[in-house]
Structures are given as structure tokens and as C-alpha cells.
Design a protein around this motif. Structure first.
Motif, short mmCIF file in Angstrom:
data_model
loop_
_atom_site.label_atom_id
_atom_site.label_comp_id
_atom_site.label_asym_id
_atom_site.label_seq_id
_atom_site.Cartn_x
_atom_site.Cartn_y
_atom_site.Cartn_z
N VAL A 70 0.86 -1.18 0.00
CA VAL A 70 0.00 0.00 0.00
C VAL A 70 0.90 1.22 0.00
O VAL A 70 1.81 1.33 0.81
CB VAL A 70 -0.93 0.01 1.23
N PHE B 118 -7.56 5.33 8.01
CA PHE B 118 -7.34 3.91 7.74
C PHE B 118 -7.65 3.07 8.96
O PHE B 118 -7.29 3.43 10.08
CB PHE B 118 -5.88 3.66 7.33
N GLN B 119 -8.30 1.96 8.72
CA GLN B 119 -8.51 0.94 9.75
C GLN B 119 -7.75 -0.28 9.24
O GLN B 119 -8.11 -0.86 8.22
CB GLN B 119 -9.99 0.64 9.92
N VAL B 120 -6.68 -0.64 9.98
CA VAL B 120 -5.82 -1.73 9.57
C VAL B 120 -6.10 -2.94 10.46
O VAL B 120 -5.94 -2.87 11.68
CB VAL B 120 -4.33 -1.34 9.65
N HIS C 63 -7.53 -7.24 6.34
CA HIS C 63 -7.91 -6.21 5.37
C HIS C 63 -7.60 -4.80 5.88
O HIS C 63 -7.29 -4.61 7.05
CB HIS C 63 -9.40 -6.31 5.02
N LEU C 64 -7.69 -3.88 4.96
CA LEU C 64 -7.50 -2.45 5.23
C LEU C 64 -8.74 -1.74 4.72
O LEU C 64 -9.20 -1.99 3.60
CB LEU C 64 -6.26 -1.93 4.48
N SER D 31 -10.20 2.09 4.02
CA SER D 31 -9.83 3.51 3.91
C SER D 31 -11.10 4.33 3.73
O SER D 31 -11.97 3.97 2.94
CB SER D 31 -8.89 3.73 2.73
N THR E 50 -9.27 -3.07 0.92
CA THR E 50 -8.15 -3.77 0.31
C THR E 50 -7.90 -5.00 1.16
O THR E 50 -7.60 -4.89 2.35
CB THR E 50 -6.89 -2.88 0.26
N ASN F 99 -6.07 -8.47 2.49
CA ASN F 99 -4.72 -8.98 2.66
C ASN F 99 -4.43 -10.03 1.58
O ASN F 99 -5.24 -10.93 1.34
CB ASN F 99 -4.57 -9.60 4.05
#
Length: 181
Positions: A45, A114-116, A120-121, A123, A146, A148
Motif C-alpha cells: 500500500v 485507515f482501519q488496519v 484487510h484495510l 480507507s 483492500t 490482505n
């Protein structure tokens, strides 16, 4: 990100005296994309900004081939308060959006949240309709997922724009407004 504004001409849009300058960093970008693929990075990313626009894009192995593999995801964040009030779209938006790998474009002021999570991510492009006076409400203009191990963007929210729809609708400021008043 590669930007193509004419079929036979590769250009990088640079806001210097409102000119469009020839794209100069192709070799550097090619080296970065090659490093991602050669090292088997699952889903890199890229975070960037400072161009006063929000964008989300798929980074392709070969930007000349729209069907080529997506090797990374790029998020570009705008400024939270510099310049004039933003708008959902500006004069460069249609040129940027003509690129198939660009999935989102917006010129409102705000930030990307962003939540990581390990798998997954998420945005969220958070925007405000104005910055020249206090009290602007914040909202989420668009959200992307997005996963993983799977580079690329899946849009999971596309909310109606707030504030001005197009940049030419924005009048110049009468006087500067300090956020500390």
C-alpha cells in the motif's frame, strides 16, 4: 500513479503555474513496481499526498496495459485546510478519471482514515464542505476495502458529495480566516 491525458502522450500533471509537465519519474516508479513483484510483496500500500486532491488507485504492473496485474494500491490524501474551499470535482478531475486504474478522485479538503486489521484495510476519505469559516461538518465521501494478499481496491461506499460540486463555483476569499479566532 501514471496519468494519461492523451492517447499518444504520457503526462504527469504538476500544478506549477497551471502547466502540465512531461512525466519524469517513470524509471523510479518502474523500479518500485519491480521491487514489489520481485520480492513477492503480497499487497503493498502506497500512501502519498500534498497535491490538494483525494485519489485512490490500483498500481498496475504495466500501466500501458489496463488488463495487467494489479501489484499495489495507492491512496493520495488532500490537505485538511490549505487553499480555498474544495469541491467534489475540479478542472483536472475528468483528465485523471480517464485513467482506468484511478478508482476515485475528489478535490474537497479533508484526510484519509485507515482501519488496519490483519485480513484487510479499510480507507475512508473524510471531507469537509468548506475551510474558510469554522464549523464545517465532516463526512465520509468514499470508502475502499483492500484485502490482505489481494492488491487493489474494492469500493464499499460512495456517498453523495457535500458542499460545492465543481471548483469553478468557488468564489475567492474576501479575507483570510484564522482557525484560531
Amino acid at each position: 500513479m501514471r496519468v494519461r491525458v492523451a492517447p499518444e502522450e504520457r503526462l504527469r500533471v504538476v500544478r506549477r503555474r497551471r502547466r502540465v509537465l512531461p512525466h519524469a519519474d517513470q524509471p523510479a516508479r518502474d523500479r518500485i513496481v519491480a521491487a514489489f513483484t520481485e520480492r513477492g510483496v503480497a499487497n503493498p500500500v502506497v500512501l502519498s499526498g500534498d497535491i490538494h486532491r483525494n485519489m485512490a488507485a490500483d498500481i498496475k504492473a504495466d500501466f500501458d496495459d489496463p488488463g495487467s496485474e494489479t501489484v499495489a494500491t495507492e491512496f493520495i490524501g488532500t490537505s485538511i485546510s490549505s487553499g480555498l474551499d474544495g469541491a467534489d470535482m475540479d478542472e483536472l478531475g475528468p483528465e485523471f478519471l480517464a485513467n482506468q486504474h484511478l478508482r476515485f478522485y475528489n478535490s474537497l479538503r479533508g484526510y484519509v482514515r485507515f482501519q488496519v486489521i490483519p485480513d484487510h484495510l479499510v480507507s475512508d476519505f473524510r471531507v469537509v464542505p468548506f475551510v474558510r469559516q469554522q464549523g464545517a461538518p465532516i463526512s465520509t465521501r468514499a470508502s475502499f476495502l483492500t484485502e490482505n494478499g489481494r492488491p487493489g481496491l474494492e469500493q464499499i461506499a460512495d456517498n453523495p458529495p457535500v458542499g460545492r460540486r465543481f471548483a469553478v463555483d468557488i468564489p475567492p476569499p474576501e479575507q483570510p480566516v484564522s482557525p484560531y479566532e
